[in-house]
Design a protein around this motif. Structure first.
Motif, PDB file in Angstrom:
ATOM      1  N   CYS A   6       0.832  -1.209   0.000  1.00 22.65           N
ATOM      2  CA  CYS A   6       0.000   0.000   0.000  1.00 22.65           C
ATOM      3  C   CYS A   6       0.867   1.261   0.000  1.00 22.65           C
ATOM      4  O   CYS A   6       1.781   1.389   0.810  1.00 22.65           O
ATOM      5  CB  CYS A   6      -0.916  -0.010   1.227  1.00 22.65           C
ATOM      6  N   ILE A   7       0.551   2.200  -0.928  1.00 15.83           N
ATOM      7  CA  ILE A   7       1.312   3.456  -1.000  1.00 15.83           C
ATOM      8  C   ILE A   7       0.477   4.638  -0.498  1.00 15.83           C
ATOM      9  O   ILE A   7       0.850   5.799  -0.662  1.00 15.83           O
ATOM     10  CB  ILE A   7       1.809   3.728  -2.441  1.00 15.83           C
ATOM     11  N   GLY A   8      -0.714   4.339   0.038  1.00 17.77           N
ATOM     12  CA  GLY A   8      -1.545   5.397   0.628  1.00 17.77           C
ATOM     13  C   GLY A   8      -2.108   6.379  -0.380  1.00 17.77           C
ATOM     14  O   GLY A   8      -2.342   7.548  -0.060  1.00 17.77           O
ATOM     15  N   CYS A   9      -2.380   5.924  -1.607  1.00 23.47           N
ATOM     16  CA  CYS A   9      -2.859   6.844  -2.651  1.00 23.47           C
ATOM     17  C   CYS A   9      -4.311   7.275  -2.427  1.00 23.47           C
ATOM     18  O   CYS A   9      -4.763   8.273  -2.984  1.00 23.47           O
ATOM     19  CB  CYS A   9      -2.724   6.193  -4.027  1.00 23.47           C
ATOM     20  N   GLY A  10      -5.079   6.516  -1.664  1.00 24.67           N
ATOM     21  CA  GLY A  10      -6.461   6.887  -1.346  1.00 24.67           C
ATOM     22  C   GLY A  10      -7.479   6.523  -2.417  1.00 24.67           C
ATOM     23  O   GLY A  10      -8.662   6.850  -2.296  1.00 24.67           O
ATOM     24  N   THR A  11      -7.058   5.845  -3.475  1.00 28.36           N
ATOM     25  CA  THR A  11      -7.997   5.467  -4.550  1.00 28.36           C
ATOM     26  C   THR A  11      -9.125   4.594  -3.999  1.00 28.36           C
ATOM     27  O   THR A  11     -10.286   4.745  -4.367  1.00 28.36           O
ATOM     28  CB  THR A  11      -7.238   4.703  -5.659  1.00 28.36           C
ATOM     29  N   CYS A  12      -8.795   3.682  -3.125  1.00 24.82           N
ATOM     30  CA  CYS A  12      -9.801   2.780  -2.547  1.00 24.82           C
ATOM     31  C   CYS A  12     -10.763   3.563  -1.658  1.00 24.82           C
ATOM     32  O   CYS A  12     -11.981   3.380  -1.722  1.00 24.82           O
ATOM     33  CB  CYS A  12      -9.120   1.674  -1.738  1.00 24.82           C
ATOM     34  N   ALA A  36     -10.038   4.461   5.928  1.00 24.98           N
ATOM     35  CA  ALA A  36      -9.355   5.704   6.324  1.00 24.98           C
ATOM     36  C   ALA A  36      -7.887   5.575   5.933  1.00 24.98           C
ATOM     37  O   ALA A  36      -7.393   4.468   5.698  1.00 24.98           O
ATOM     38  CB  ALA A  36      -9.492   5.893   7.825  1.00 24.98           C
ATOM     39  N   LEU A  37      -7.219   6.713   5.825  1.00 20.66           N
ATOM     40  CA  LEU A  37      -5.771   6.668   5.590  1.00 20.66           C
ATOM     41  C   LEU A  37      -5.082   7.070   6.881  1.00 20.66           C
ATOM     42  O   LEU A  37      -5.350   8.154   7.419  1.00 20.66           O
ATOM     43  CB  LEU A  37      -5.379   7.620   4.458  1.00 20.66           C
ATOM     44  N   LYS A  38      -4.252   6.180   7.386  1.00 19.49           N
ATOM     45  CA  LYS A  38      -3.526   6.493   8.621  1.00 19.49           C
ATOM     46  C   LYS A  38      -2.049   6.214   8.401  1.00 19.49           C
ATOM     47  O   LYS A  38      -1.690   5.120   7.952  1.00 19.49           O
ATOM     48  CB  LYS A  38      -4.048   5.631   9.780  1.00 19.49           C
ATOM     49  N   LYS A  65      -1.240   4.789   5.039  1.00 15.16           N
ATOM     50  CA  LYS A  65      -1.690   3.433   4.686  1.00 15.16           C
ATOM     51  C   LYS A  65      -3.215   3.348   4.792  1.00 15.16           C
ATOM     52  O   LYS A  65      -3.827   4.042   5.617  1.00 15.16           O
ATOM     53  CB  LYS A  65      -1.088   2.377   5.640  1.00 15.16           C
ATOM     54  N   ALA A  66      -3.806   2.486   3.966  1.00 11.17           N
ATOM     55  CA  ALA A  66      -5.258   2.280   4.033  1.00 11.17           C
ATOM     56  C   ALA A  66      -5.595   1.408   5.242  1.00 11.17           C
ATOM     57  O   ALA A  66      -5.013   0.345   5.429  1.00 11.17           O
ATOM     58  CB  ALA A  66      -5.738   1.601   2.756  1.00 11.17           C
ATOM     59  N   VAL A  67      -6.559   1.907   6.028  1.00 13.55           N
ATOM     60  CA  VAL A  67      -6.991   1.145   7.207  1.00 13.55           C
ATOM     61  C   VAL A  67      -8.500   0.939   7.103  1.00 13.55           C
ATOM     62  O   VAL A  67      -9.244   1.891   6.864  1.00 13.55           O
ATOM     63  CB  VAL A  67      -6.654   1.910   8.512  1.00 13.55           C
ATOM     64  N   VAL A  89      -9.895  -1.393  -7.594  1.00 12.53           N
ATOM     65  CA  VAL A  89      -9.276  -0.127  -8.037  1.00 12.53           C
ATOM     66  C   VAL A  89      -7.819   0.017  -7.602  1.00 12.53           C
ATOM     67  O   VAL A  89      -7.115   0.892  -8.100  1.00 12.53           O
ATOM     68  CB  VAL A  89     -10.042   1.127  -7.538  1.00 12.53           C
ATOM     69  N   CYS A  90      -7.369  -0.789  -6.696  1.00  9.05           N
ATOM     70  CA  CYS A  90      -6.024  -0.574  -6.129  1.00  9.05           C
ATOM     71  C   CYS A  90      -4.925  -0.769  -7.182  1.00  9.05           C
ATOM     72  O   CYS A  90      -4.797  -1.850  -7.761  1.00  9.05           O
ATOM     73  CB  CYS A  90      -5.789  -1.542  -4.964  1.00  9.05           C
ATOM     74  N   PRO A  91      -4.118   0.270  -7.435  1.00  4.54           N
ATOM     75  CA  PRO A  91      -3.067   0.137  -8.455  1.00  4.54           C
ATOM     76  C   PRO A  91      -1.900  -0.735  -7.988  1.00  4.54           C
ATOM     77  O   PRO A  91      -1.046  -1.113  -8.785  1.00  4.54           O
ATOM     78  CB  PRO A  91      -2.605   1.588  -8.667  1.00  4.54           C
ATOM     79  N   GLN A  92      -1.878  -1.053  -6.694  1.00  2.00           N
ATOM     80  CA  GLN A  92      -0.743  -1.780  -6.117  1.00  2.00           C
ATOM     81  C   GLN A  92      -1.028  -3.259  -5.852  1.00  2.00           C
ATOM     82  O   GLN A  92      -0.208  -3.932  -5.233  1.00  2.00           O
ATOM     83  CB  GLN A  92      -0.357  -1.119  -4.770  1.00  2.00           C
ATOM     84  N   HIS A  93      -2.183  -3.751  -6.245  1.00  2.97           N
ATOM     85  CA  HIS A  93      -2.582  -5.122  -5.887  1.00  2.97           C
ATOM     86  C   HIS A  93      -2.439  -5.347  -4.385  1.00  2.97           C
ATOM     87  O   HIS A  93      -1.992  -6.402  -3.939  1.00  2.97           O
ATOM     88  CB  HIS A  93      -1.723  -6.175  -6.605  1.00  2.97           C
ATOM     89  N   ALA A  94      -2.815  -4.332  -3.602  1.00  9.36           N
ATOM     90  CA  ALA A  94      -2.577  -4.437  -2.157  1.00  9.36           C
ATOM     91  C   ALA A  94      -3.779  -4.994  -1.396  1.00  9.36           C
ATOM     92  O   ALA A  94      -3.680  -5.248  -0.202  1.00  9.36           O
ATOM     93  CB  ALA A  94      -2.215  -3.052  -1.601  1.00  9.36           C
ATOM     94  N   VAL A  95      -4.912  -5.155  -2.093  1.00  9.30           N
ATOM     95  CA  VAL A  95      -6.145  -5.501  -1.369  1.00  9.30           C
ATOM     96  C   VAL A  95      -6.647  -6.877  -1.796  1.00  9.30           C
ATOM     97  O   VAL A  95      -6.604  -7.230  -2.977  1.00  9.30           O
ATOM     98  CB  VAL A  95      -7.243  -4.439  -1.645  1.00  9.30           C
ATOM     99  N   ALA A  96      -7.144  -7.628  -0.829  1.00 12.70           N
ATOM    100  CA  ALA A  96      -7.729  -8.944  -1.145  1.00 12.70           C
ATOM    101  C   ALA A  96      -8.969  -9.159  -0.284  1.00 12.70           C
ATOM    102  O   ALA A  96      -9.047  -8.657   0.844  1.00 12.70           O
ATOM    103  CB  ALA A  96      -6.713 -10.047  -0.871  1.00 12.70           C
TER     104      ALA A  96
HETATM  105  S1  SF4 Z   1      -4.838  -0.060  -0.620  1.00  9.86           S
HETATM  106 FE1  SF4 Z   1      -4.282   0.401  -2.728  1.00  9.86          FE
HETATM  107  S2  SF4 Z   1      -5.771   1.941  -3.391  1.00  9.86           S
HETATM  108 FE2  SF4 Z   1      -5.864   1.850  -1.154  1.00  9.86          FE
HETATM  109  S3  SF4 Z   1      -4.483   3.440  -0.476  1.00  9.86           S
HETATM  110 FE3  SF4 Z   1      -3.292   1.549  -0.529  1.00  9.86          FE
HETATM  111  S4  SF4 Z   1      -2.372   1.537  -2.569  1.00  9.86           S
HETATM  112 FE4  SF4 Z   1      -3.989   3.068  -2.641  1.00  9.86          FE
END
Ligand code: SF4
Ligand SMILES: Cc1cc2nc3c(=O)[nH]c(=O)nc-3n(C[C@H](O)[C@H](O)[C@H](O)COP(=O)(O)O)c2cc1C
Ligand code: SF4
Length: 275
Positions: free
Chosen positions: A9-15, A25-27, A30-32, A46-53
Motif C-alpha cells: 500500500c502506498i496510501g494513494c487513497g484510490t480505494c 481511512a488513511l492512517k 496506509k489504508a486502514v 481499483v487498487c493500483p498496487q494489488h494491495a487488497v484482497a
Molecule cells: S490499498 Fe491500494 S488503493 Fe488503497 S491506499 Fe493503498 S495503494 Fe492506494
C-alpha cells in the motif's frame, strides 16, 4: 473480510474514494479498514498496487486483470443482440450440457445484488424433474380457488388470476395427450430462489441469465405462470426442496431452440420524459 497488504500500500487513497460504505481511512500513509464492509470488492478492483484482497470464503485465483481487448462489444451489437432475443416456446428435446449450465450460473453469480447480499440460490430442473412437476403445477393452477387468493400478497400481477380458464384448458390438454403448454416441453428449467425480500435481485438475475443462455446459442422463456404455481402449491415447493421461508423469485425454462427468428419485431414507443 478485506485485507490490505501494508507493504504494498502506498496510501494513494484510490480505494477510500470509491468505498460506498466509507469504511476506509488513511492512517500514516496506509489504508486502514473499519468494521462496516459490504465485501463489494471495489477497493480490491481499483487498487493500483494489488494491495487488497477479499479473504475468507473467496478464491483469489478467480480475479481477472483488466484487458481492454476483452471489451470489444459495441453498443450497436449489444442492442442488436437484445432485439433478436425472443422467448422460446419450441425446444428440441436435447438437454443443456453441464458445461453450459455452469456458464449460465456464473453469469448469475456475477450479477449485482442490493447491498451485495448475494442471497440467491438456484435450482436447475432436469427433464425428468420438470416432467414430474408439470402435472402438479397444472393441477395447482387449474384448481386454484381464485376468490380466496389474497391479491395484495401476490408477487405476480393479480391479473394473472383472469387466466384461470386458460390453465383449466392447458390442464385438460395435458391430461388428454400429455402436451405441455405451461413449460413448453422444455428440457430444463431454472428456479431463482431466495427469501421474500429479494425480488429485484432475483429479477435482475433472471435477465442476465437469459442473456447468457442466448449467448450460448440456447433459448429461454421466463415463466410467470410457473412462478405463480410455486407460490400457490406447497406440494410443488416441497418437491424441489424449497424451504418455507423461501420463494421462487422467478422461474425460467431453457434449452435448444427448435425455431429460428428471421427478423426483429416492433415494440411500443418508449415512454420518456426529461425534466
Ligand atoms: S490499498 Fe491500494 S488503493 Fe488503497 S491506499 Fe493503498 S495503494 Fe492506494
Ligand atoms: C415477467 C415475465 C413473465 C413471463 N411469463 C411467461 C409465461 O408464463 N409463459 C410464457 O410463455 N411466456 C412468458 N413470458 C414471455 C413474454 O410473454 C414475452 O417476453 C413477451 O411476449 C415478448 O416476447 P419476446 O420475449 O419474444 O420478445 C414472460 C415474460 C416476462 C418478462
Ligand atoms: S469491500 Fe467495499 S465496502 Fe468493504 S472496504 Fe472495500 S470498497 Fe469498502
Amino acid at each position: 473480510m478485506v485485507k490490505v497488504n501494508l507493504e504494498k500500500c502506498i496510501g494513494c487513497g484510490t480505494c477510500k474514494a470509491d468505498c460506498t460504505a466509507a469504511n476506509i481511512a488513511l492512517k500514516d500513509g496506509k489504508a486502514v479498514h473499519g468494521k462496516f464492509c459490504l465485501e463489494c470488492g471495489h477497493c480490491l478492483a481499483v487498487c493500483p498496487q494489488h494491495a487488497v484482497a477479499l479473504v475468507g470464503n473467496y478464491d483469489p485465483s478467480e480475479i481477472i486483470e483488466y484487458d481492454p481487448k476483452q471489451f470489444e462489444i459495441t453498443p450497436e451489437r449489444l442492442l442488436n443482440f437484445v432485439k433478436f432475443r425472443r422467448s422460446i416456446r419450441q425446444y428440441t428435446g436435447e438437454p443443456v450440457s453441464d458445461a453450459d449450465i455452469a456458464k449460465i450460473l456464473e453469469m448469475g453469480r456475477y450479477t449485482q445484488t442490493g447491498a451485495n447480499m448475494q442471497l440467491l440460490r438456484y435450482i436447475v430442473l432436469t427433464k425428468d424433474t420438470l416432467r414430474e412437476i408439470t402435472p402438479i403445477a397444472l393441477t395447482a393452477l387449474a384448481e386454484l380457488d381464485v376468490k380466496s387468493v389474497d391479491k395484495k400478497a401476490m408477487r405476480v400481477p393479480h391479473q394473472y388470476l383472469d387466466f384461470q380458464s386458460i390453465w383449466v384448458n392447458w390442464h385438460q390438454v395435458y391430461q388428454k395427450n400429455q402436451r405441455d403448454l405451461l413449460f413448453h416441453g422444455a428440457p430444463n428449467a431454472l428456479l431463482i430462489v431466495s427469501r421474500k425480500c429479494n425480488e429485484v435481485d432475483g429479477c435482475l438475475n433472471a435477465g442476465h441469465l437469459e442473456l447468457m443462455i442466448n449467448a450460448l446459442g440456447l433459448g429461454a422463456c421466463l415463466m410467470g405462470f410457473g412462478t405463480f404455481a410455486f407460490d400457490v402449491s406447497p406440494e410443488l415447493k416441497q418437491r424441489v426442496g424449497i424451504r418455507e421461508d423461501e420463494s421462487v423469485i422467478f422461474m425460467m425454462v431453457f434449452g435448444h431452440p427448435k425455431v429460428k427468428y428471421l427478423r426483429t419485431v416492433n415494440r411500443k414507443k418508449v415512454k420518456y420524459e426529461k425534466i
